[in-house]
Design a protein around this motif. Structure first.
Motif, PDB file in Angstrom:
ATOM      1  N   ALA A 109      53.224  64.318 -15.550  1.00 48.54           N
ATOM      2  CA  ALA A 109      54.513  64.855 -15.110  1.00 48.54           C
ATOM      3  C   ALA A 109      55.573  64.675 -16.193  1.00 48.54           C
ATOM      4  O   ALA A 109      55.581  63.684 -16.922  1.00 48.54           O
ATOM      5  CB  ALA A 109      54.946  64.171 -13.821  1.00 48.54           C
TER       6      ALA A 109
ATOM      7  N   MET B 139      55.462  70.290  -8.147  1.00 50.49           N
ATOM      8  CA  MET B 139      55.637  69.048  -7.390  1.00 50.49           C
ATOM      9  C   MET B 139      57.070  68.940  -6.914  1.00 50.49           C
ATOM     10  O   MET B 139      57.995  69.520  -7.502  1.00 50.49           O
ATOM     11  CB  MET B 139      55.271  67.849  -8.270  1.00 50.49           C
ATOM     12  CG  MET B 139      56.165  67.679  -9.488  1.00 50.49           C
ATOM     13  SD  MET B 139      55.326  66.990 -10.937  1.00 50.49           S
ATOM     14  CE  MET B 139      54.442  68.436 -11.551  1.00 50.49           C
TER      15      MET B 139
ATOM     16  N   TYR C 169      62.486  70.792 -14.543  1.00 51.03           N
ATOM     17  CA  TYR C 169      62.705  70.231 -13.217  1.00 51.03           C
ATOM     18  C   TYR C 169      64.187  70.299 -12.878  1.00 51.03           C
ATOM     19  O   TYR C 169      65.055  70.316 -13.760  1.00 51.03           O
ATOM     20  CB  TYR C 169      62.164  68.804 -13.091  1.00 51.03           C
ATOM     21  CG  TYR C 169      62.619  67.816 -14.141  1.00 51.03           C
ATOM     22  CD1 TYR C 169      63.787  67.069 -13.982  1.00 51.03           C
ATOM     23  CD2 TYR C 169      61.849  67.590 -15.276  1.00 51.03           C
ATOM     24  CE1 TYR C 169      64.180  66.135 -14.917  1.00 51.03           C
ATOM     25  CE2 TYR C 169      62.227  66.654 -16.229  1.00 51.03           C
ATOM     26  CZ  TYR C 169      63.394  65.926 -16.042  1.00 51.03           C
ATOM     27  OH  TYR C 169      63.775  65.003 -16.983  1.00 51.03           O
TER      28      TYR C 169
ATOM     29  N   ASN D 214      58.039  61.608 -10.869  1.00 50.96           N
ATOM     30  CA  ASN D 214      56.884  62.349 -10.373  1.00 50.96           C
ATOM     31  C   ASN D 214      55.531  61.787 -10.835  1.00 50.96           C
ATOM     32  O   ASN D 214      54.498  62.285 -10.405  1.00 50.96           O
ATOM     33  CB  ASN D 214      56.970  63.817 -10.807  1.00 50.96           C
ATOM     34  CG  ASN D 214      57.967  64.598  -9.991  1.00 50.96           C
ATOM     35  OD1 ASN D 214      58.126  64.364  -8.798  1.00 50.96           O
ATOM     36  ND2 ASN D 214      58.674  65.520 -10.646  1.00 50.96           N
TER      37      ASN D 214
ATOM     38  N   ASN E 234      46.969  59.681  -8.656  1.00 49.54           N
ATOM     39  CA  ASN E 234      47.658  60.925  -9.031  1.00 49.54           C
ATOM     40  C   ASN E 234      47.024  61.421 -10.335  1.00 49.54           C
ATOM     41  O   ASN E 234      47.670  61.450 -11.384  1.00 49.54           O
ATOM     42  CB  ASN E 234      49.153  60.678  -9.219  1.00 49.54           C
ATOM     43  CG  ASN E 234      49.955  61.958  -9.339  1.00 49.54           C
ATOM     44  OD1 ASN E 234      49.539  63.020  -8.871  1.00 49.54           O
ATOM     45  ND2 ASN E 234      51.108  61.874  -9.986  1.00 49.54           N
TER      46      ASN E 234
ATOM     47  N   LEU F 276      48.671  64.080 -12.949  1.00 46.54           N
ATOM     48  CA  LEU F 276      50.059  63.957 -13.401  1.00 46.54           C
ATOM     49  C   LEU F 276      50.503  62.529 -13.697  1.00 46.54           C
ATOM     50  O   LEU F 276      51.674  62.299 -13.978  1.00 46.54           O
ATOM     51  CB  LEU F 276      50.996  64.557 -12.340  1.00 46.54           C
ATOM     52  CG  LEU F 276      50.754  66.044 -12.050  1.00 46.54           C
ATOM     53  CD1 LEU F 276      51.504  66.463 -10.787  1.00 46.54           C
ATOM     54  CD2 LEU F 276      51.172  66.900 -13.230  1.00 46.54           C
TER      55      LEU F 276
ATOM     56  N   VAL G  50      56.649  62.084  -2.331  1.00 45.09           N
ATOM     57  CA  VAL G  50      56.351  63.175  -3.284  1.00 45.09           C
ATOM     58  C   VAL G  50      55.080  63.882  -2.835  1.00 45.09           C
ATOM     59  O   VAL G  50      54.160  63.251  -2.282  1.00 45.09           O
ATOM     60  CB  VAL G  50      56.168  62.629  -4.716  1.00 45.09           C
ATOM     61  CG1 VAL G  50      55.263  63.534  -5.549  1.00 45.09           C
ATOM     62  CG2 VAL G  50      57.500  62.515  -5.430  1.00 45.09           C
TER      63      VAL G  50
ATOM     64  N   ASN H 292      52.381  67.097  -4.557  1.00 42.27           N
ATOM     65  CA  ASN H 292      52.163  68.013  -5.671  1.00 42.27           C
ATOM     66  C   ASN H 292      50.840  68.737  -5.514  1.00 42.27           C
ATOM     67  O   ASN H 292      49.929  68.274  -4.808  1.00 42.27           O
ATOM     68  CB  ASN H 292      52.213  67.278  -7.022  1.00 42.27           C
ATOM     69  CG  ASN H 292      51.133  66.228  -7.177  1.00 42.27           C
ATOM     70  OD1 ASN H 292      49.949  66.544  -7.216  1.00 42.27           O
ATOM     71  ND2 ASN H 292      51.539  64.956  -7.290  1.00 42.27           N
TER      72      ASN H 292
ATOM     73  N   GLY I 241      49.858  63.015  -3.604  1.00 40.89           N
ATOM     74  CA  GLY I 241      51.185  62.661  -3.134  1.00 40.89           C
ATOM     75  C   GLY I 241      51.258  61.208  -2.733  1.00 40.89           C
ATOM     76  O   GLY I 241      50.274  60.461  -2.810  1.00 40.89           O
TER      77      GLY I 241
ATOM     78  N   SER J 228      48.040  71.066  -8.060  1.00 39.79           N
ATOM     79  CA  SER J 228      47.667  71.467  -9.422  1.00 39.79           C
ATOM     80  C   SER J 228      46.544  72.481  -9.349  1.00 39.79           C
ATOM     81  O   SER J 228      45.554  72.284  -8.623  1.00 39.79           O
ATOM     82  CB  SER J 228      47.218  70.252 -10.249  1.00 39.79           C
ATOM     83  OG  SER J 228      48.275  69.324 -10.411  1.00 39.79           O
TER      84      SER J 228
ATOM     85  N   SER K  11      51.002  72.975 -12.450  1.00 40.35           N
ATOM     86  CA  SER K  11      51.334  71.989 -11.422  1.00 40.35           C
ATOM     87  C   SER K  11      52.743  72.227 -10.898  1.00 40.35           C
ATOM     88  O   SER K  11      53.664  72.513 -11.674  1.00 40.35           O
ATOM     89  CB  SER K  11      51.232  70.570 -11.983  1.00 40.35           C
ATOM     90  OG  SER K  11      49.917  70.276 -12.422  1.00 40.35           O
TER      91      SER K  11
ATOM     92  N   GLU L 161      59.715  70.024  -9.713  1.00 34.89           N
ATOM     93  CA  GLU L 161      59.253  70.244 -11.092  1.00 34.89           C
ATOM     94  C   GLU L 161      58.108  71.245 -11.114  1.00 34.89           C
ATOM     95  O   GLU L 161      57.254  71.258 -10.210  1.00 34.89           O
ATOM     96  CB  GLU L 161      58.777  68.924 -11.722  1.00 34.89           C
ATOM     97  CG  GLU L 161      58.198  69.086 -13.130  1.00 34.89           C
ATOM     98  CD  GLU L 161      57.708  67.777 -13.720  1.00 34.89           C
ATOM     99  OE1 GLU L 161      56.789  67.809 -14.562  1.00 34.89           O
ATOM    100  OE2 GLU L 161      58.236  66.706 -13.346  1.00 34.89           O
TER     101      GLU L 161
END
Length: 576
Positions: A340, A509, A551, A345, A330, A333, A491, A493, A466, A495, A507, A533
């Motif tokens: 995040a 997510m 968020y 997240n 990830n 983030l 999850v 996300n 994710g 960006s 970003s 978020e």
């Protein structure tokens, strides 16, 4: 008429002069890694005569081979020094130089470059210039003194080859002496510049923080607040919604003893708010919490070192979890200081949040595209009490297989087993509902952990990432022994990079925090929470990053009877 030797020598002299001018123009950029030693003299002996070409004031740093140390005395130090230089120029590693026969082989050199003709002449006429294995010349890179010695040695060897078979007479010797005199001014200038650089390096070494340790720091100022009606813990109390100003400060001391290892000691202090207490749900926790009331503590302590070329071992004594070992997948983030804003997240809680504090791990690199992460982690190995210790307390044995599918797509497949003897059961990594944290209460619990995570650079400015996770939990004691439960989480996300400014990122997510389902003989989470978020990372300078964002938690604690909860924050990160 001149003999063939003189003509051959005159043909080579432009190569030597060009090399000297090239070194002179780059001398200011080349700073040796360690303190240089005393002056040495390099001689090239012609096997057919007693003539020698002497180059004074060439100093060789002692940071590569013990044979170059000033304490090394042999019967013929000049010959041994030349052999060291020859060995250096022929080292078989990723940065070794390969001789090229055409300037066209150097893919980063074009006819429009100001030194193109000089390089073409040195490569194609004299064979004195080498390139790197990746086909580049790296003309703007700082020149080290070893590289200068290797290049000069190559040109001198070219002279030797042209002189073989000819015997110089007095006129030819005079011509050679005249050529040597032409180099004296260039080498004297180089020597003066190197002496100046050595003085500056000596000053820096005398005043540096440490010869083995690097200090890195990060300070976070955070302005934030939670918003909503009632807490999500069925207490009936209102959410504590005052605006807060807090900080988290970290100092990392990274020490290397061999150049390939690292001892990490992290000191941390902070007073960031605990939004789980303010809102009644752990889903609201910040990703950069440090609720130590400004007490300084050792937040991270581990040592990693290589075992051969493809294996790296890690031993952690405090604050050590699988994220210190494995790839999180990830990249935009995952960081607590720049990633995040919400704890959930940042990374897959079923894989990288195992209630661990100590442990051992390994990274095994099979190829550029395939690697394996392994770990054995514990939460109370520092305690000799019953149901604690290294093997009698809670533990997690976990692995992750990493695949790099080209340069844009990375995947990780994780599998692990956890056991909790009845105390501090925490399957959700403190990111989900209370039921997901302790499916059977405070009784002995085992769990099979599964996770898949990945990152895909869709375009140079868009990154997708994710994960998904599943836990098969089982009660191991008491009246509920043998009961099973399932836990799920996911999850996704996206960006958008360099949006508005280079280094900036927008970003978005969202996902489902850990949820308990299919419980034998107990209650499950009947509803579903979603955590969304949005944030914008904006760099003020290379060392200051401002991240405004917010968020929202829909149906907190997987209960649609709870009011939605909002958290807004402006995080400013200073790094040095």
């Amino acid at each position: 008429m001149k003999s063939p030797l003189v003509w051959k020598t005159l043909k080579i002299s432009p190569a030597l002069l060009g090399l000297s001018l090239f070194v002179t123009s780059n001398a200011y950029a080349a700073v040796p890694n360690q303190t240089a030693t005393n002056e040495s003299t390099v001689k090239l002996n012609n096997p057919l005569s007693e003539m020698s070409v002497e180059i004074d004031s060439l100093q060789i740093a002692s940071d590569v081979s013990p044979g170059l140390s000033p304490t090394n005395t042999t019967a013929d130090p000049n010959r041994e020094l030349l052999e060291q230089i020859q060995r250096y120029s022929g080292e078989n590693n990723t940065e070794s130089l390969d001789q090229v026969t055409s300037v066209g082989q150097l893919r980063d050199v074009s006819p429009g470059d100001w030194a193109y003709e000089a390089l073409r002449s040195l490569v194609e006429r004299y064979g004195c210039i080498a390139g790197y294995p990746d086909g580049t010349y790296r003309g703007n890179r700082a020149l080290t003194r070893y590289e200068f010695a290797a290049g000069l040695n190559s040109c001198l060897q070219q002279i030797e080859r042209l002189m073989v078979g000819d015997t110089p007479d007095g006129t030819e010797l005079e011509t050679l002496r005249r050529l040597i005199q032409e180099f004296e001014a260039e080498l004297a200038t180089l020597g003066a510049r190197v002496d100046n650089l050595e003085g500056r390096v000596a000053f820096l070494e005398d005043n540096q923080f440490s010869t083995t340790t690097k200090l890195r720091g990060e300070v976070i100022f955070n302005l934030g607040s939670a918003f909503g009606d009632e807490k999500a813990d069925n207490s009936g109390e209102d959410i504590e919604d005052n605006i807060t100003l807090s900080h988290r400060t970290r100092l990392n001391f990274d020490t290397s003893f061999t150049g390939e290892d690292r001892l990490r000691v992290r000191l941390q202090a902070g007073n960031t708010p605990e939004f789980d207490e303010a809102t009644g749900t752990e889903m609201a926790r910040l990703g950069f919490e440090a609720a130590s009331n400004n007490d300084v503590e050792v937040n991270d302590l581990y040592y990693r070192f290589p075992l051969g070329d493809n294996i790296r071992l890690l031993v952690g004594a405090n604050g050590f979890d699988f994220n210190d070992i494995a790839e999180i997948h990830n990249p935009i983030l995952e960081s607590s200081g720049t990633g995040a804003l919400n704890r959930f997240n940042r990374r897959n809680p079923f894989v990288f949040r195992n209630n661990a504090e100590q442990g051992v791990g390994a990274n095994i690199q099979f190829s550029d595209f395939l690697s394996l992460d392994l770990a054995y982690l514990t939460g109370e190995s520092n305690s000799p009490a019953d149901k604690d210790g290294l093997f009698d307390g809670d533990f997690t044995a976990i692995s992750q297989l990493n695949l790099a599918l080209g340069e844009k797509l990375d995947l990780g497949f994780a599998f692990g087993y956890s056991y909790y003897p009845g105390e501090d059961v925490n399957l959700s990594g403190s990111t989900g509902s209370p039921r997901a944290k302790e499916p059977f209460g405070e009784i002995a619990t085992s769990a099979l952990r599964f996770g898949i995570q990945g990152s895909w650079r869709l375009t140079p400015t868009i990154n997708l990432a994710g994960w998904g996770g599943y836990i098969d939990a089982e009660a191991e004691a008491g009246a509920r022994e043998g009961d099973n439960a399932d836990l799920w989480t996911w999850v996704a996300n996206v960006s958008f990079l360099d949006l508005g400014k280079e280094g900036a990122a927008l970003s978005i997510m969202g996902g489902m925090p850990p949820k308990l389902t299919n419980v034998d003989g107990g209650d499950e989470d009947e509803d579903t929470s979603f955590l969304i978020e949005a944030q914008y990372q904006y760099p003020i300078t290379d060392n200051i990053l401002i991240t405004p964002g917010a968020y929202v938690i829909l149906n907190p604690n997987h209960d649609d009877g709870n009011d939605n909860i909002w958290v807004g924050t402006i995080r400013t990160t200073f790094s040095f």
